[in-house]
Scaffold this motif. Structure first.
Motif, PDB file in Angstrom:
ATOM      1  N   LYS A 141      -4.299   7.411   3.166  1.00 56.69           N
ATOM      2  CA  LYS A 141      -5.050   6.645   2.158  1.00 56.69           C
ATOM      3  C   LYS A 141      -4.512   5.218   2.105  1.00 56.69           C
ATOM      4  O   LYS A 141      -5.275   4.261   2.017  1.00 56.69           O
ATOM      5  CB  LYS A 141      -4.933   7.303   0.777  1.00 56.69           C
ATOM      6  CG  LYS A 141      -5.811   8.507   0.594  1.00 56.69           C
ATOM      7  CD  LYS A 141      -5.655   9.062  -0.820  1.00 56.69           C
ATOM      8  CE  LYS A 141      -6.525  10.276  -1.041  1.00 56.69           C
ATOM      9  NZ  LYS A 141      -6.361  10.819  -2.409  1.00 56.69           N
ATOM     10  N   ALA A 196      -8.689  -1.771   5.280  1.00 53.13           N
ATOM     11  CA  ALA A 196      -9.825  -2.357   4.564  1.00 53.13           C
ATOM     12  C   ALA A 196      -9.567  -3.823   4.222  1.00 53.13           C
ATOM     13  O   ALA A 196     -10.513  -4.625   4.196  1.00 53.13           O
ATOM     14  CB  ALA A 196     -10.132  -1.554   3.300  1.00 53.13           C
ATOM     15  N   THR A 197      -8.300  -4.199   3.995  1.00 53.67           N
ATOM     16  CA  THR A 197      -7.986  -5.600   3.677  1.00 53.67           C
ATOM     17  C   THR A 197      -8.297  -6.520   4.850  1.00 53.67           C
ATOM     18  O   THR A 197      -8.509  -7.709   4.651  1.00 53.67           O
ATOM     19  CB  THR A 197      -6.511  -5.789   3.253  1.00 53.67           C
ATOM     20  OG1 THR A 197      -5.658  -5.489   4.352  1.00 53.67           O
ATOM     21  CG2 THR A 197      -6.166  -4.931   2.045  1.00 53.67           C
ATOM     22  N   ILE A 201     -12.041   6.121   0.952  1.00 54.94           N
ATOM     23  CA  ILE A 201     -10.580   6.213   1.027  1.00 54.94           C
ATOM     24  C   ILE A 201     -10.227   7.653   0.681  1.00 54.94           C
ATOM     25  O   ILE A 201     -10.092   8.020  -0.480  1.00 54.94           O
ATOM     26  CB  ILE A 201      -9.901   5.219   0.057  1.00 54.94           C
ATOM     27  CG1 ILE A 201     -10.393   3.793   0.282  1.00 54.94           C
ATOM     28  CG2 ILE A 201      -8.384   5.322   0.162  1.00 54.94           C
ATOM     29  CD1 ILE A 201     -10.086   3.211   1.648  1.00 54.94           C
ATOM     30  N   GLN A 210      -5.763   3.433   5.145  1.00 54.25           N
ATOM     31  CA  GLN A 210      -7.182   3.090   5.015  1.00 54.25           C
ATOM     32  C   GLN A 210      -7.359   1.875   4.103  1.00 54.25           C
ATOM     33  O   GLN A 210      -8.140   0.967   4.419  1.00 54.25           O
ATOM     34  CB  GLN A 210      -7.974   4.293   4.490  1.00 54.25           C
ATOM     35  CG  GLN A 210      -8.091   5.402   5.511  1.00 54.25           C
ATOM     36  CD  GLN A 210      -8.593   6.714   4.931  1.00 54.25           C
ATOM     37  OE1 GLN A 210      -8.514   6.961   3.733  1.00 54.25           O
ATOM     38  NE2 GLN A 210      -9.092   7.583   5.806  1.00 54.25           N
ATOM     39  N   ASN A 211      -6.624   1.840   2.996  1.00 56.07           N
ATOM     40  CA  ASN A 211      -6.671   0.661   2.117  1.00 56.07           C
ATOM     41  C   ASN A 211      -6.164  -0.586   2.840  1.00 56.07           C
ATOM     42  O   ASN A 211      -6.737  -1.667   2.720  1.00 56.07           O
ATOM     43  CB  ASN A 211      -5.841   0.904   0.847  1.00 56.07           C
ATOM     44  CG  ASN A 211      -6.607   1.672  -0.190  1.00 56.07           C
ATOM     45  OD1 ASN A 211      -7.731   1.318  -0.536  1.00 56.07           O
ATOM     46  ND2 ASN A 211      -6.011   2.735  -0.702  1.00 56.07           N
ATOM     47  N   HIS A 230       0.855  -1.190   0.000  1.00 58.03           N
ATOM     48  CA  HIS A 230       0.000   0.000   0.000  1.00 58.03           C
ATOM     49  C   HIS A 230       0.886   1.234   0.000  1.00 58.03           C
ATOM     50  O   HIS A 230       1.472   1.589   1.016  1.00 58.03           O
ATOM     51  CB  HIS A 230      -0.926  -0.011   1.225  1.00 58.03           C
ATOM     52  CG  HIS A 230      -1.785  -1.226   1.266  1.00 58.03           C
ATOM     53  ND1 HIS A 230      -2.944  -1.332   0.543  1.00 58.03           N
ATOM     54  CD2 HIS A 230      -1.634  -2.403   1.909  1.00 58.03           C
ATOM     55  CE1 HIS A 230      -3.486  -2.519   0.758  1.00 58.03           C
ATOM     56  NE2 HIS A 230      -2.705  -3.191   1.580  1.00 58.03           N
TER      57      HIS A 230
END
Length: 151
Positions: free
Chosen positions: A89, A96-97, A105, A92-93, A74
């Motif tokens: 960002k 999210a995983t 995002i 956040q990604n 990321h």
């Protein structure tokens, strides 16, 4: 007199809010911005990268966090120890995983991002309340965790 002052303050606040939201329908020219105005306006996108939220991390710890994000696939942008929009960002990604983050995002460190961070830190042995508040306990755990990864 007090009523008049309160009324004026409410009208002023409403006018500012309407102008901020995009203008007043049918507003007189006294509220309009002249077409030839040379004033520069800043967009959210232009200002956002300047926002740095390190949540108590010093540059070295923030770099370690950025390296962890990069190493997990990321991209946080430049590894500079400044947790700005791109770093968040990426975080956040990353969150999210794990299913810890399901908001937009946007790189903004709001309550949902803090909750995701708290859940992630709890996954690694912290015992934080997942309340979305970056208080002293969250900052301390983030400091300790960020210090475990090396660039």
């Amino acid at each position: 007199m007090r009523s008049k002052i309160m009324k004026r303050a409410c009208v002023t606040a409403a006018t500012v809010a309407a102008l901020t939201a995009g203008g007043l329908a049918g507003a007189g020219t006294s509220f309009a911005v002249p077409a030839q105005s040379s004033a520069r306006t800043a967009t959210v996108e232009a200002v956002a990268p300047l926002a740095v939220v390190n949540l108590g991390l010093d540059t070295a710890h923030a770099k370690s966090w950025q390296c962890l994000l990069r190493d997990r696939g990321h991209s946080p942008g430049t590894i500079d120890g400044q947790l700005g929009t791109n770093s968040w960002k990426a975080a956040q990604n990353f969150f999210a995983t794990f299913g810890y983050y399901n908001d937009s995002i946007d790189g903004i460190v709001g309550p949902n991002t803090i909750k995701a961070l708290q859940k992630y830190l709890n996954l690694h042995g912290a015992n934080l309340a997942v309340d979305g508040i970056a208080g002293p306990a969250t900052k301390s755990e983030f400091w300790d965790f960020a210090g475990t990864h090396r660039c």
